[in-house]
Scaffold this active site. Structure first.
Site: not given
Ligand SMILES: O=C(O)c1cc(=O)[nH]c(=O)n1[C@@H]1O[C@H](COP(=O)(O)O)[C@@H](O)[C@H]1O
Length: 274
Positions: A94-96
Site C-alpha cells: 500500500a506504500k502508505r
C-alpha cells in the site's frame, strides 16, 4: 504468529525466496473471466492455489483492487490465503505515508480489515508517521528504501549530512530503520532488483534485516546479481517479487498452470544462486 517467524518458516519449508505479486489488471485477464463481477477474486485465487507451495509470501497491491471497487474481493482473497494456505504471509503493498492520526487508520485498514501480515510503508514523512504500524509488534513493516523505478534516484540518491557522516538518503533510511525503528524486530526494507549495487550497500548496513526486492521479471532486474548482493549467510533474507511475469504468463483458460510454470522456473533460478 510474528510476521518474521512466519517468513523464516516459509523460507525454510517452501525452500523459496519468491514472492508472487498479486496485481490483477482485468484488461489482461483471459477471455472467460472478462466481465464477471468476481473476476478479480477468481483470477487471484486461481493464481494463489497454483503457486502457494512455490512462494515465501504473496503481495497483493491495493491499487489494483481499489481502482475497480474490489476491496471486498481483496478481503476475501486474504481470507482465502489464510484458510487454504496457512503459514503463507500476506504483504499488503500500500506504500502508505501520512501523519500519525491518519496512519492509525491505515494500520487498522491493513491489519484489522484486510488481515495482512505486513504492509509496505513510505518512511519519508518520518518516525511518527510509521509508529502506528510499529505499534503492531507481530506485523511486518516494510519501508521503502531504494525503489526499483528509474526516478527512485531523484531523491533517494541525494547526499545528506547525518550525525553518522555524509551518505545517500536511502543509506540513511536503511541505517535508521535497522538501528532505531526495529525494536520489535518487525521491520524490513524495499530495495529494487534493478539496482544490485545498492542492494549490496543496504545489506552491508543492515545485517540480516529482510529485504523485499521487486524488479525481476517485467522490470528486467538480474536474479544472479540480486542474490549475490542481497542473500544472507544462510542463503535467505530476501522476498524477491515478481508480479506481471507470473500473472500474465498465459492468456487462456489454463492461465494458472502457465503462472505456475513461470513461478517454478523463477524460484529455481533464484535457488541456483543461493
Ligand atoms: O513496494 C513494492 O512492492 C514496490 C517497490 C518498488 O520499488 N518497485 C516496485 O515495482 N514495487 C511493486 O512491485 C510490483 C512489481 O511488479 P512487476 O514489475 O510486474 O513484477 C508492483 O506491485 C510494484 O508496485
Amino acid at each position: 504468529m510474528h510476521f518474521m517467524t512466519a517468513l523464516r518458516a516459509a523460507w525454510q519449508q517452501r525452500d523459496s525466496l519468491l514472492c508472487v505479486g498479486l496485481d490483477p489488471d482485468p484488461a489482461r485477464f483471459p477471455a472467460h473471466l472478462q466481465g464477471r463481477s468476481d473476476a478479480i477474486l477468481r483470477f487471484c485465487t486461481q493464481i494463489v492455489d497454483a503457486t502457494a507451495d512455490l512462494v515465501c509470501c504473496f503481495k497483493p497491491q491495493i491499487a489494483y483492487f481499489a481502482a475497480h471497487r474490489a476491496e471486498d474481493q481483496l478481503e476475501a482473497l486474504v481470507e482465502h490465503i489464510h484458510a487454504r494456505h496457512p503459514g503463507t504471509p500476506v504483504v499488503l503493498d500500500a506504500k502508505r505515508g501520512d501523519i500519525g492520526s491518519t496512519a492509525e487508520q491505515y494500520a487498522i485498514e491493513a491489519f484489522e480489515r484486510f488481515k495482512a501480515d505486513a504492509i509496505t510503508v513510505n518512511p519519508y514523512m518520518g518516525r511518527d508517521s510509521v509508529d502506528p504500524y510499529l505499534a503492531y509488534p507481530d506485523k511486518g513493516v516494510i519501508l521503502l528504501c531504494r525503489t526499483s523505478n528509474p526516478g527512485g534516484s531523484d531523491l533517494q540518491f541525494l547526499e545528506v549530512d547525518t550525525s553518522k557522516g555524509r551518505m545517500k538518503l536511502y543509506e540513511h533510511v536503511a541505517r535508521t530503520v535497522a538501528e532505531d525503528w526495529n525494536a520489535s524486530g518487525n521491520c524490513a526494507l524495499v530495495v529494487g532488483a534493478t539496482f544490485p549495487a545498492e542492494i549490496a550497500r543496504v545489506r552491508a548496513l543492515v545485517g540480516e534485516l529482510p529485504l523485499l526486492v521487486p524488479g525481476i521479471g517485467a522490470q528486467g532486474g538480474d536474479i544472479a546479481a540480486t542474490l549475490a548482493a542481497g542473500r544472507t549467510e544462510n542463503g535467505t533474507g530476501l522476498m524477491i517479487n515478481s508480479s506481471r511475469a507470473v500473472l500474465y504468463a498465459g492468456k487462456g483458460e489454463d492461465f494458472a498452470e502457465a503462472a505456475r510454470r513461470v513461478a517454478e522456473e523463477t524460484r529455481d533460478a533464484i535457488n541456483a544462486y543461493r
